[in-house]
Design an enzyme around this catalytic site. Structure first.
Site, PDB file in Angstrom:
ATOM      1  N   ARG A 130      10.735  11.780  11.814  1.00 13.91           N
ATOM      2  CA  ARG A 130      11.661  11.015  10.967  1.00 13.91           C
ATOM      3  C   ARG A 130      11.148  10.856   9.540  1.00 13.91           C
ATOM      4  NH1 ARG A 130      12.495   7.238  15.635  1.00 13.91           N
ATOM      5  NH2 ARG A 130      10.969   5.896  14.651  1.00 13.91           N
ATOM      6  N   ARG A 162      12.980  -2.733  -4.721  1.00 18.65           N
ATOM      7  CA  ARG A 162      11.784  -2.990  -5.518  1.00 18.65           C
ATOM      8  C   ARG A 162      12.117  -2.836  -6.997  1.00 18.65           C
ATOM      9  NH1 ARG A 162       7.163  -1.923  -2.732  1.00 18.65           N
ATOM     10  NH2 ARG A 162       6.153  -3.134  -4.362  1.00 18.65           N
ATOM     11  N   ASN A 194       6.371   2.202  -4.852  1.00 14.08           N
ATOM     12  CA  ASN A 194       6.983   1.830  -6.116  1.00 14.08           C
ATOM     13  C   ASN A 194       6.199   2.271  -7.358  1.00 14.08           C
ATOM     14  OD1 ASN A 194       9.055   0.712  -7.605  1.00 14.08           O
ATOM     15  ND2 ASN A 194       8.086  -1.299  -7.716  1.00 14.08           N
ATOM     16  N   PRO A 224       0.832  -1.211   0.000  1.00 15.08           N
ATOM     17  CA  PRO A 224       0.000   0.000   0.000  1.00 15.08           C
ATOM     18  C   PRO A 224       0.867   1.263   0.000  1.00 15.08           C
ATOM     19  CG  PRO A 224      -0.656  -1.526   1.758  1.00 15.08           C
ATOM     20  CD  PRO A 224       0.638  -2.024   1.194  1.00 15.08           C
ATOM     21  N   GLU A 225       0.489   2.242  -0.803  1.00 25.91           N
ATOM     22  CA  GLU A 225       1.211   3.511  -0.808  1.00 25.91           C
ATOM     23  C   GLU A 225       0.387   4.540  -0.018  1.00 25.91           C
ATOM     24  OE1 GLU A 225       3.104   4.498  -4.525  1.00 25.91           O
ATOM     25  OE2 GLU A 225       3.098   2.424  -5.186  1.00 25.91           O
ATOM     26  N   LYS A 273       2.961   6.351   4.940  1.00 22.02           N
ATOM     27  CA  LYS A 273       2.374   5.025   5.098  1.00 22.02           C
ATOM     28  C   LYS A 273       2.027   4.729   6.552  1.00 22.02           C
ATOM     29  CE  LYS A 273       5.062   3.566   1.094  1.00 22.02           C
ATOM     30  NZ  LYS A 273       6.129   2.695   0.599  1.00 22.02           N
TER      31      LYS A 273
END
Ligand SMILES: [Zn+2]
Length: 293
Positions: A127, A281, A168, A2-3, A52
């Site tokens: 972060r 990826r 990706n 999942p993006e 994410k």
């Protein structure tokens, strides 16, 4: 995997289903029993996403942090009728279940599922790079990291500390849309190129949230923007409600410029699409079209 658009859509759906009232929280699988007990019966105040990572704030300054990872799924669906106290059957390994009178949310296979403090939320967010789906994001923070790096731009776009939410599919497709050589070191990428990539992601990713699928080809993007404009206030949330209410599954044909098209002809120049592992990826690119920096 999942993006970011998936996480943002999920946050919206959690708010729709659960925000503002107490939620039954459990761990049918048992792995999250301790955490679930800390949240059970508290009101869910607001769910939001940063890249994410999903953050759901509960009363009592307790936060649920979820990262779906590669295989995680969080389904939030209307509770099967009749509503009420009748138990909802558990299917598969449900790490976390959220339940109220009308909705059930089942989380399976996440990389992260934890109850955290507000300080920890800040620590995680500090972060992460800017997220194109968050209106408060500063694209210059990403530019600063990219312009000092010798790593290829295709690798930097996947680094969540540089830019949060892009995975990706968006990585490959947005580089193609701007004809950028994916192997160019970040420090050689022009500022104007980066700004164009960022602006494109700010335009593209809300379409992903609204339609629940990554849309990148010019014709599909134009159709999606048109559909968004026709919805009352044009917002992603409004469009999402229209789309999910009317048609389950993909709204558009699943079609990309490059993604998973190894060996097939480029839609622009006809060259064969190539692939190579970058940042863990498969990167897909067109060697003839993508030469800019
Ligand atoms: Zn090409």
């Amino acid at each position: 995997m999942p993006e970011g658009h998936t996480t943002h859509a999920l946050a919206g759906r959690l708010n729709l289903a659960f925000a503002g009232s107490p939620v039954g929280v459990s761990s049918p699988q048992g792995k999250f029993a301790g955490g679930a007990a800390l949240l059970d019966g508290l009101a869910l105040l607001d769910a939001s996403a940063w890249g994410k990572h999903l953050f759901a704030e509960f009363a009592g300054e307790r936060w649920l942090n979820v990262h779906l990872g590669l295989i995680g799924k969080f389904s939030v669906i209307p509770r099967p009728a009749p509503h009420g106290d009748r138990p909802v059957p558990v299917q598969g390994q449900v790490r976390l279940r959220l339940l109220n009178a009308a909705w059930v949310g089942d989380l399976r296979g996440p990389t992260v599922c934890a109850v955290v403090t507000a300080e920890k939320v800040e620590q995680i967010q500090s972060r992460l790079g800017p997220d194109p789906l968050r209106p408060d994001s500063d694209s210059d923070l990403a530019l600063g990291r990219i312009s000092r790096s010798a790593r290829p731009i295709a690798e930097l776009l996947m680094d969540q500390a540089v830019l949060a939410g892009v995975g990706n599919v968006y990585r490959c497709e947005v580089l193609f849309r701007h004809r950028v050589d994916p192997f160019r070191p970040g420090r050689e990428i022009r500022t104007t190129t980066w700004q164009a990539i960022w602006d494109d992601l700010v335009m593209l990713m809300p379409l992903g949230v609204a339609f629940g699928q990554v849309l990148t080809t010019d014709d599909q993007v134009a159709d999606a923007l048109q559909a968004m404009a026709e919805v009352a206030d044009g917002s992603a949330a409004a469009q999402k409600a229209v789309v999910t209410g009317a048609r389950p599954g993909d709204h558009f044909e699943r079609r990309f410029y490059l993604y998973k098209r190894t060996g097939e002809p480029c839609r622009v120049c006809g060259s064969r699409i190539r692939t190579q592992l970058v940042a863990g990826r498969n990167l897909f690119w067109c060697g003839r079209c993508q030469r800019r920096r």
